[in-house]
Design an enzyme around this catalytic site. Structure first.
Site, PDB file in Angstrom:
ATOM      1  N   SER A   1       0.893  -1.336  -0.043  1.00 17.60           N
ATOM      2  CA  SER A   1       0.003   0.113   0.162  1.00 17.60           C
ATOM      3  C   SER A   1       0.784   1.260  -0.095  1.00 17.60           C
ATOM      4  O   SER A   1       0.345   2.495  -0.395  1.00 17.60           O
ATOM      5  CB  SER A   1      -0.941   0.015   1.367  1.00 17.60           C
ATOM      6  OG  SER A   1      -0.056   0.028   2.549  1.00 17.60           O
ATOM      7  N   ARG A   2       2.207   1.143   0.250  1.00 16.74           N
ATOM      8  CA  ARG A   2       2.913   2.124   0.554  1.00 16.74           C
ATOM      9  C   ARG A   2       4.253   1.842   0.671  1.00 16.74           C
ATOM     10  O   ARG A   2       4.636   0.567   0.606  1.00 16.74           O
ATOM     11  CB  ARG A   2       2.669   3.129   1.702  1.00 16.74           C
ATOM     12  CG  ARG A   2       2.730   2.412   2.897  1.00 16.74           C
ATOM     13  CD  ARG A   2       1.959   3.306   4.229  1.00 16.74           C
ATOM     14  NE  ARG A   2       1.682   2.558   5.476  1.00 16.74           N
ATOM     15  CZ  ARG A   2       2.331   2.582   6.438  1.00 16.74           C
ATOM     16  NH1 ARG A   2       3.439   3.191   6.346  1.00 16.74           N
ATOM     17  NH2 ARG A   2       1.987   1.698   7.456  1.00 16.74           N
TER      18      ARG A   2
ATOM     19  N   GLY B   1      -0.132  -0.258 -15.364  1.00 23.63           N
ATOM     20  CA  GLY B   1       0.120  -1.480 -15.798  1.00 23.63           C
ATOM     21  C   GLY B   1      -1.011  -2.338 -15.198  1.00 23.63           C
ATOM     22  O   GLY B   1      -2.103  -1.791 -14.580  1.00 23.63           O
TER      23      GLY B   1
ATOM     24  N   ASN C   1       6.917  -8.352   1.867  1.00 27.04           N
ATOM     25  CA  ASN C   1       7.597  -7.061   2.106  1.00 27.04           C
ATOM     26  C   ASN C   1       6.854  -6.358   3.442  1.00 27.04           C
ATOM     27  O   ASN C   1       7.447  -5.717   3.951  1.00 27.04           O
ATOM     28  CB  ASN C   1       7.277  -6.261   0.974  1.00 27.04           C
ATOM     29  CG  ASN C   1       7.431  -4.814   1.319  1.00 27.04           C
ATOM     30  OD1 ASN C   1       8.575  -4.212   1.473  1.00 27.04           O
ATOM     31  ND2 ASN C   1       6.214  -4.013   1.458  1.00 27.04           N
TER      32      ASN C   1
ATOM     33  N   SER D   1      16.490  -7.169   6.578  1.00 25.09           N
ATOM     34  CA  SER D   1      17.308  -5.723   6.822  1.00 25.09           C
ATOM     35  C   SER D   1      18.581  -6.319   7.376  1.00 25.09           C
ATOM     36  O   SER D   1      18.932  -7.164   7.989  1.00 25.09           O
ATOM     37  CB  SER D   1      16.514  -5.212   8.137  1.00 25.09           C
ATOM     38  OG  SER D   1      17.561  -4.225   8.638  1.00 25.09           O
TER      39      SER D   1
ATOM     40  N   TYR E   1      12.833  -5.862  16.492  1.00 22.64           N
ATOM     41  CA  TYR E   1      12.679  -5.663  15.158  1.00 22.64           C
ATOM     42  C   TYR E   1      13.995  -6.304  14.556  1.00 22.64           C
ATOM     43  O   TYR E   1      13.811  -7.134  13.695  1.00 22.64           O
ATOM     44  CB  TYR E   1      12.756  -4.008  14.734  1.00 22.64           C
ATOM     45  CG  TYR E   1      12.929  -3.953  13.189  1.00 22.64           C
ATOM     46  CD1 TYR E   1      11.812  -4.279  12.543  1.00 22.64           C
ATOM     47  CD2 TYR E   1      14.052  -3.456  12.684  1.00 22.64           C
ATOM     48  CE1 TYR E   1      11.903  -4.159  11.031  1.00 22.64           C
ATOM     49  CE2 TYR E   1      14.211  -3.422  11.167  1.00 22.64           C
ATOM     50  CZ  TYR E   1      12.820  -3.667  10.215  1.00 22.64           C
ATOM     51  OH  TYR E   1      13.098  -3.400   9.259  1.00 22.64           O
TER      52      TYR E   1
ATOM     53  N   LYS F   1      14.088  -9.876  12.320  1.00 27.32           N
ATOM     54  CA  LYS F   1      14.476 -10.075  10.705  1.00 27.32           C
ATOM     55  C   LYS F   1      15.615 -11.055  10.757  1.00 27.32           C
ATOM     56  O   LYS F   1      15.926 -11.641   9.792  1.00 27.32           O
ATOM     57  CB  LYS F   1      15.211  -8.564  10.221  1.00 27.32           C
ATOM     58  CG  LYS F   1      14.154  -7.660   9.968  1.00 27.32           C
ATOM     59  CD  LYS F   1      13.084  -7.944   9.023  1.00 27.32           C
ATOM     60  CE  LYS F   1      12.287  -6.835   8.703  1.00 27.32           C
ATOM     61  NZ  LYS F   1      11.177  -7.173   7.502  1.00 27.32           N
TER      62      LYS F   1
END
Ligand code: NAP
Length: 234
Positions: free
Chosen positions: A12-13, A49, A80, A132, A154, A158
């Site tokens: 979405s972003r 597209g 992602n 990351s 976090y 990862k």
């Protein structure tokens, strides 16, 4: 690939949206995964597209099942979707912060396993895990690394994602599924204050993901790359 189809979670972003944009630009059909239908629809509409909204909350089993039922063919799965935690060391960490594992780790397992039947039908299946460099234990214990024990939840999430990259690559090698991890570099996105203040262009990170998404059959699997294609130590 004939008629390639990709799914990007959390598109979405941020970096995910740019990955979706870049894959659509080279002719793929792209499912723009988003937990929020309105945000995802806006993102899909903004991409030139064949970009289609796919409502997908990676922490919600019903949402995953629904998304799976809407995607018959899949060649490329880009994990992602990710959330950041607090800038604290493990000894200071509020246990609740470790709930980010539900998105960054459990979400990857749940979504991968749900879409595996479709990936196994692909002639050139690829999985890209957006990890990351801060999850690299080799870098964390190296002499020049600045972060030390910060962002413990976090970064350990990862590191767990990196481990899953190796384990999935091993488990799926017989099916021809290539599974690699990407360190996108610090990028200007909404992820956290540090990322938001960065000069890093998300498009550079997205290009690294696209490279792994479109790997040839003789390409690597079970490896960890920086956005510029250089290897990152685990
Ligand atoms: P971002 O702008 O905050 O985007 C994160 C995306 O993940 C959003 O689209 C968000 O959707 C989605 N998301 C979060 N929880 C979700 C869930 N449960 N289900 C589905 N989607 C969910 O951050 P970003 O920087 O682009 O991050 C993308 C990836 O890059 C993450 O995995 C992050 O850890 C990694 N990364 C980023 C940097 C950096 O500097 N930016 C550095 C290293 C690694 P909503 O819009 O619905 O919230």
């Amino acid at each position: 690939m004939d008629h390639p189809v990709a799914l990007i979670s959390g598109a979405s972003r941020g970096i995910g949206k740019v990955i979706a944009r870049q894959l659509a630009a080279v002719g793929l059909t792209v499912h723009v995964g988003s937990g929020d239908a309105a945000r995802g629809q806006r993102a899909a509409a903004d991409i030139v597209g064949d970009a289609r909204l796919l409502v997908l909350d990676v922490t919600d089993a019903a949402s995953i099942a629904d998304a799976t039922s809407q995607v018959a063919a899949l060649d490329i799965l880009v994990h992602n979707a990710g959330v950041s935690g607090d800038d604290t060391t493990a000894d200071q960490e509020n246990l609740a912060t470790f709930r980010i594992y539900e998105t960054n780790v459990c979400g990857v397992v749940a979504v991968t396993n749900a879409f595996l039947p479709a990936l196994r039908r692909s002639a050139h299946p690829r999985i890209v895990n957006i990890s990351s460099g801060t999850g690299s234990l080799a870098w964390a214990t190296g002499p020049q690394f600045a972060h030390r024990g910060s962002y413990a939840a976090y970064r350990s999430s990862k590191a767990a994602l990196n481990a899953l990259t190796v384990f999935y690559a091993d488990a799926l090698a017989g099916d021809g599924v290539k599974v690699n991890a990407l360190a996108p570099g610090l990028r200007r996105t909404g992820l956290n204050a540090t990322a938001a203040a960065s000069d890093g262009d998300p498009a550079q990170a997205a290009a690294g993901a696209v490279r792994l998404a479109l790997l040839p059959d003789e390409g690597p699997s079970g490896e960890f790359f920086s956005w510029d294609g250089t290897p990152v130590p685990w």
